[in-house]
Design an enzyme around this catalytic site. Structure first.
Site, PDB file in Angstrom:
ATOM      1  N   GLU A   1      19.234   8.807  14.220  1.00 25.10           N
ATOM      2  CA  GLU A   1      19.462   7.723  15.181  1.00 25.10           C
ATOM      3  C   GLU A   1      19.545   6.369  14.487  1.00 25.10           C
ATOM      4  OE1 GLU A   1      20.391   8.509  17.996  1.00 25.10           O
ATOM      5  OE2 GLU A   1      19.751  10.591  17.986  1.00 25.10           O
TER       6      GLU A   1
ATOM      7  N   HIS B   1      29.624  15.690  19.632  1.00 24.18           N
ATOM      8  CA  HIS B   1      28.487  16.453  19.126  1.00 24.18           C
ATOM      9  C   HIS B   1      28.870  17.888  18.775  1.00 24.18           C
ATOM     10  CE1 HIS B   1      26.387  13.197  21.377  1.00 24.18           C
ATOM     11  NE2 HIS B   1      25.595  13.259  20.327  1.00 24.18           N
TER      12      HIS B   1
END
Length: 626
Positions: A367, A458
């Site tokens: 992240e 993703h």
């Protein structure tokens, strides 16, 4: 006597006329010589390409050894000098770029002399990188960027980027107040709740360039960034509303499922708020996830500072706000189990939000790397650009955690296997996992061609990460055999590509070119390192991605071709070059012959390749229509 005199007069006038035209052409030729640049095919690296498919012109020009053109003036003036020339490929018809300077706005310039990574490696050289945004009708075109790369002050050695061809802005019939209201309504949807507008920006948008539709027109658009504040948490979104007809062209989260640290605990209390638990210099809080987050943020900062000489995600010591123990949902929208990075267009600082039990080193590093991407290439969160964003986040997370699994310390175990994407899993709402095999090459059957998950960001991310894995460890894959160069060298190469050669709209082919150029900067194009990096990327078929598309070839029913590296006969000599100050060895250069111009008319074999002569004719025809 009259006829001979008339004949003599006629031929005299004719001779004068012919002389006039000859002299005029000589003059024009002399003038043109000063405005024409001739670039031979031998000067271009084999992966160089230009495409004019689908209403956009995409450049990926890279010099083989020297440069492409020496300007008379240094710096920005020299770049504009180059862009004002007629470019002649291999003595074929000239291609004019003279319309470019008027539509380009400089946005930043980077110097390798100021790059600590290159300085440490002894490879800083004298390269500068000039970045421009395209404008249409006075508006900046979202995702339309051009970069010109110069060495030794006046030698252009590469040009990359994408420009829209439709330079006529569609009419504006919707005012900004109405467009903002449309965006708010879209964001609020069935969830309800208060929506706060944090930013508005009027831009031009070409849907085909972004890969959100086949529409090649260019529209005036209002980008509205909004937040819904729930329980002290931002939930930011970016919505694009056409000012032509009020249509919502795109609406996505500005979050993806951070030394100045602020760690908050969002475990539900009667007020439903998040409370500050740790700051710099404070003792342990006793909240397990908060203390773990604080430690991991320090580890990640040290990784980027030590290996990349980078000061936090923004390279300016940016403060990181991290929220742990998120509530299971916000306004009925499920958040957990997951982790996400919220971008700088929120009403507060950049944020990292993590669900209970998801505070692990690699998840947090993934992240945080989204923040690094945001402040460098700023890859968009759609289609292949978004998949690249995700892939880079996993790539550097593997560097921080030093293994090939993502999430192995989660309660549910690893969710991604960089070395073998077929083993990947997805979390379930019941706290377990389900099989989610992902592609390990561009033409893999698992490659996702749909529109959900922002075009599979993703799902398809595993193609570039598999290429990184092969570059690091080597081996035989998809018929190709390569020797690993080690993780430290590979991370530096990928970082160079991210910070210098990728941009908001880059696709997998752009990544292939950017990584090869990044390796060339550090080790030299013919080094053992770069030979094996190129083969690793070809093994996962990144070089077979059409330059002009965000969709993979298989999504357009194009059959796979054998991996390029299968046909190569290359025997590089192994080197032990550290990324410091030892020059690379002279090993045979890998090159792909031909000029790749994916999708151009005349590409009879549908292999994305045409001749330089044909390219020049079609490019000139395009320019003449402007």
């Amino acid at each position: 006597m009259r006829k001979p005199l008339l004949s003599l007069l006629f031929f005299g006038v004719l001779a004068i006329g012919i002389s006039f035209y000859i002299l005029r052409d000589i003059y024009r030729s002399a003038a043109a010589a000063d405005t024409t640049v001739t670039i031979s095919a031998d000067a271009l690296r084999g992966d160089s390409a230009v495409s004019t498919k689908s209403g956009q012109t995409r450049f990926s020009l890279n010099s083989r050894n020297g440069g492409l053109y020496k300007t008379k003036q240094p710096g920005t003036a020299g770049v504009y000098e180059f862009l004002s020339k007629n470019i002649r490929f291999n003595k074929e018809s000239a291609v004019s770029l003279s319309d470019l300077p008027q539509s380009l706005t400089p946005v930043k310039t980077l110097s390798d002399q100021e790059d600590p990574i290159l300085q440490k490696a002894g490879k800083a050289g004298n390269r500068k990188h000039f970045y421009f945004n395209q404008k249409v009708g006075g508006l900046t075109v979202f995702g339309s960027q051009l970069a010109v790369h110069v060495k030794d002050d006046n030698e252009v050695y590469a040009m990359t980027g994408s420009l829209v061809q439709d330079t006529t802005l569609q009419g504006e019939h919707v005012d900004e107040a109405r467009a903002q209201a449309i965006a708010i309504t879209k964001v609020r949807g069935p969830r309800g709740g208060r929506v706060v507008v944090s930013k508005k920006e009027k831009v031009a948008v070409n849907p085909r360039l972004m890969g959100i539709s086949d529409d090649q027109k260019t529209y005036p658009v209002l980008i509205v960034t909004t937040n819904q504040m729930v329980g002290g948490l931002d939930d930011p979104r970016r919505t694009m509303v056409s000012l032509t007809d009020g249509a919502v062209l795109s609406s996505i989260e500005l979050a993806d499922y951070a030394l100045d640290r602020r760690v908050y605990d969002c475990a539900q209390d009667p007020s439903g708020s998040c409370s500050l638990k740790r700051v710099e210099g404070s003792p342990a809080s006793g909240v397990a996830d908060a203390d773990s987050m604080f430690g991991f943020l320090g580890d990640i900062y040290t990784f980027y500072s030590g290996k990349m000489q980078r000061d936090s995600y923004d390279n300016h010591g940016g403060q990181v706000k991290a929220f742990v123990n998120l509530p299971a949902e916000i306004n009925g929208e499920k958040l957990c189990p997951n982790a996400r990075w919220l971008h700088k267009d929120t009403t507060t600082e950049n944020q990292l939000q993590v669900c209970p039990g998801w505070v692990t080193k690699d998840v947090v590093a993934h992240e945080m790397t989204h923040g690094v991407v945001e402040y460098t290439a700023n890859l968009d969160f759609l289609n292949q650009s978004g998949a690249l964003n995700e892939a880079i986040a996993d790539t550097f997370a593997s560097g921080v955690d030093d293994d090939w699994q993502i999430g192995e310390d989660l309660p549910i175990g690893a969710i991604r296997y960089i070395d073998d994407p077929s083993k990947n899993k997805s979390p379930t709402s019941t706290g377990g996992t389900t099989a989610n095999p992902m592609p390990d090459r561009l033409f893999a059957t698992q490659y996702y061609c749909g529109t959900s998950d922002r075009g599979g960001v993703h799902k398809n991310m595993s193609v570039p990460t598999k290429g990184f894995y092969l570059a690091v460890v080597g081996g035989t894959f998809n018929g190709c055999t390569m020797t690993g160069i080690g993780k430290d060298k590979a991370l530096l190469i990928w970082y160079q590509a991210l910070t210098k050669y990728l941009n908001v709209n880059s696709n997998f082919r752009d990544a292939y070119n950017a990584i090869n150029q990044g390796c060339s900067d550090l080790y030299g194009a013919t080094s053992t390192e770069c030979v094996n990096v190129m083969k690793s990327l070809q093994a996962v078929e990144l070089d077979q991605q059409p330059l002009s598309d965000q969709a993979a070839p298989k999504c357009n029913n194009i059959a796979a071709a054998p991996a390029t590296c299968i046909a190569q006969v290359v025997s590089p000599t192994a080197t032990s070059i550290p990324p410091t100050n030892v020059p690379p060895s002279n090993t045979p250069e890998v090159s792909v012959t031909g000029w790749s111009c994916s999708g151009l008319q005349g590409d009879a074999n549908h292999d994305g390749k045409i001749s330089l002569a044909d390219y020049s004719v079609w490019r000139t025809a395009f320019i003449n229509k402007q």
